[in-house]
Design an enzyme around this catalytic site. Structure first.
Site, short mmCIF file in Angstrom:
data_model
loop_
_atom_site.label_atom_id
_atom_site.label_comp_id
_atom_site.label_asym_id
_atom_site.label_seq_id
_atom_site.Cartn_x
_atom_site.Cartn_y
_atom_site.Cartn_z
N ASP A 97 23.38 58.20 71.95
CA ASP A 97 24.80 58.92 72.26
C ASP A 97 26.19 58.34 71.48
O ASP A 97 27.10 58.25 72.01
CB ASP A 97 24.97 58.93 73.84
N GLU A 140 35.41 55.15 75.65
CA GLU A 140 35.62 56.44 75.26
C GLU A 140 36.40 57.26 76.57
O GLU A 140 36.26 56.85 77.52
CB GLU A 140 34.24 57.36 75.30
P1 NAD Z 1 20.56 49.32 80.27
O1 NAD Z 1 21.11 48.51 79.29
O2 NAD Z 1 20.77 48.98 81.54
O3 NAD Z 1 19.04 49.64 80.16
C1 NAD Z 1 18.58 49.88 78.85
C2 NAD Z 1 17.06 49.47 78.70
O4 NAD Z 1 16.60 49.70 77.41
C3 NAD Z 1 16.95 47.81 78.81
O5 NAD Z 1 16.36 47.47 79.94
C4 NAD Z 1 16.33 47.33 77.78
O6 NAD Z 1 15.74 46.27 77.78
C5 NAD Z 1 15.51 48.66 77.10
N1 NAD Z 1 15.14 48.71 75.71
C6 NAD Z 1 16.13 48.54 74.73
N2 NAD Z 1 15.26 48.61 73.56
C7 NAD Z 1 14.18 49.23 73.74
C8 NAD Z 1 12.99 49.86 73.20
N3 NAD Z 1 13.02 49.78 71.83
N4 NAD Z 1 11.94 50.07 73.94
C9 NAD Z 1 11.96 50.27 75.28
N5 NAD Z 1 12.96 49.84 75.87
C10 NAD Z 1 14.06 49.21 75.17
O7 NAD Z 1 21.45 50.76 79.87
P2 NAD Z 1 21.47 52.02 80.75
O8 NAD Z 1 22.81 52.01 81.61
O9 NAD Z 1 20.14 52.34 81.66
O10 NAD Z 1 21.72 53.27 79.65
C11 NAD Z 1 20.84 53.27 78.77
C12 NAD Z 1 21.00 54.35 77.59
O11 NAD Z 1 21.49 55.45 78.02
C13 NAD Z 1 22.38 53.52 76.86
O12 NAD Z 1 22.09 53.86 75.56
C14 NAD Z 1 23.62 54.49 77.35
O13 NAD Z 1 24.69 54.42 76.40
C15 NAD Z 1 23.06 55.85 77.74
N6 NAD Z 1 23.62 56.87 78.44
C16 NAD Z 1 23.70 58.04 78.15
C17 NAD Z 1 24.24 59.01 78.96
C18 NAD Z 1 24.04 60.41 78.68
O14 NAD Z 1 24.80 61.07 79.46
N7 NAD Z 1 23.45 60.81 77.61
C19 NAD Z 1 24.74 58.55 80.35
C20 NAD Z 1 24.87 57.05 80.60
C21 NAD Z 1 24.12 56.18 79.80
#
Ligand code: NAD
Length: 353
Positions: free
Chosen positions: A240, A69
């Protein structure tokens, strides 16, 4: 040794570049909590002048595995954009789910005045935004936060909620116990009271705030309606992208929903599960006192976070200010600078000799 950063508008041909290494030095100089509290001040100031910005939903390029993005915005003085990806499968292959870098430029002459890593900065700005929103929406006296999804963003969220909302007790759950062990270790060392839970149902027990921060490219159901008690504030980070949500639709129907920028959240947020005309409140309205945040102790509030370009703009502006007179950057030879602006070719020829 300290250096000077090019000013607004840029007068120098060199562009300050903040590497991951320098970003970590910059954050550690004040500590992440102070950094995020100060950054939240920039974000709030920019949201309060919402009308001054060019706004557009981010430009997304989707593939079966993820998304890449571009997130642009500008005010009268500066233009900023972030390049960011989201690839949930990356983590299993030893890569970050989210990586990013960004640019801030002078509107007056179009020259970039900052190029910076934004992987660490995105985690900081996302958490700073969440906690800033929490200050308006968390129930009074909130002490306990459940955190579902204990990946890269998790500790930043916890630290920001402590710095800005005073939350010090955490209940963690992740489908991967190794992620919870990592987060529990890091957060206990930071002085939090941490409980590792065996399910999301157990994690939300007694929590006034629930953060969902999972990564899965599907309509997931991290929380079902029966798991959300009255008065809770939901900080939903992981939904997101089109086709990527975390909350059961029934939760949305009994929540007051707060969003960054409605046109983008309708495409990307939990909101994609609801009709186009479902009412929402934009956060800038709350911050300016033009809309109510939390009304009463029984209300369920939901921050349907997707991440909006103005938060990145604020983060770029913040870093640009912070590195003034410091050595937290290097100067990049990014811009051609011929003596005669029209003799670009002559400059090329002279370089041969
Ligand atoms: P990451 O991959 O480091 O961590 C995600 C975690 O979620 C992993 O440890 C995984 O095991 C766990 N997980 C997956 N499915 C699950 C479930 N059903 N129940 C419990 N845990 C589960 O990712 P990250 O960098 O920490 O990002 C997390 C999320 O936040 C992503 O989806 C990312 O796109 C989003 N994000 C959003 C914003 C925003 O501004 N809203 C900013 C950054 C990241």
């Amino acid at each position: 040794m300290s250096q000077s950063v090019s000013s607004f508008p840029s007068e120098l041909a060199f562009v300050p570049f903040v590497s991951v290494h320098d970003m970590m030095r910059l954050v550690n100089a004040s500590g992440p909590e102070v950094f995020m509290a100060d950054l939240a001040g920039y974000i709030e100031a920019d949201f309060k002048r919402w009308q001054e910005f060019d706004k557009t939903p981010r430009v997304a390029s989707h593939s079966p595995e993820g998304v890449i993005e571009l997130m642009p915005t500008a005010d009268a003085e500066n233009y900023g954009f972030k390049y960011v990806n989201g690839h949930p499968k990356n983590m299993r292959e030893g890569y970050q789910t989210v990586t990013a870098f960004g640019v801030l430029s002078s509107v007056a002459n179009g020259y970039p005045i900052l190029l910076t890593e934004m992987t660490v900065l995105t985690a900081l700005r996302t958490a700073a935004t969440s906690a800033l929103v929490g200050r308006y929406l968390c129930p009074e006296g909130s002490e306990v936060m459940a955190m579902i999804g204990n990946g890269a963003q998790c500790e930043f969220q916890a630290l920001a909620f402590r710095a800005i909302c005073g939350i010090n007790r955490l209940r963690l759950f992740d489908i991967d116990p190794a992620a919870t062990r990592k987060a529990a270790r890091n957060l206990t060392a930071q002085g939090f009271e941490v409980v590792a839970c065996e399910s999301a149902e157990v994690a939300v027990e007694g929590a006034q705030v629930v953060t969902t921060c999972t990564a899965d490219k599907q309509y997931a159901t991290i929380l079902t309606d029966n798991m959300v008690g009255t008065g809770v504030h939901l900080n939903a980070i992981g939904g997101d992208c089109p086709g990527k949500t975390e909350l059961h639709r029934d939760i949305l129907l009994r929540s007051d929903i707060f969003v960054e920028y409605t046109p983008q959240t309708r495409i990307e947020g939990e909101l994609q599960q609801l009709p186009e005309d479902h009412p929402v409140t934009e956060l800038w309205q709350v911050m300016r006192g033009e809309a109510t945040g939390r009304r009463d102790a029984r209300q369920v509030t939901l921050f349907d976070s997707v991440g909006f370009a103005i938060e990145d703009f604020s983060a770029l502006r913040f870093v640009h200010d912070r590195i003034q007179g410091s050595d937290y950057f290097e100067n990049l030879d990014l811009l051609a600078d011929p003596d005669d602006p029209r003799d670009l070719f002559g400059m090329l020829l002279r370089a041969k000799t």
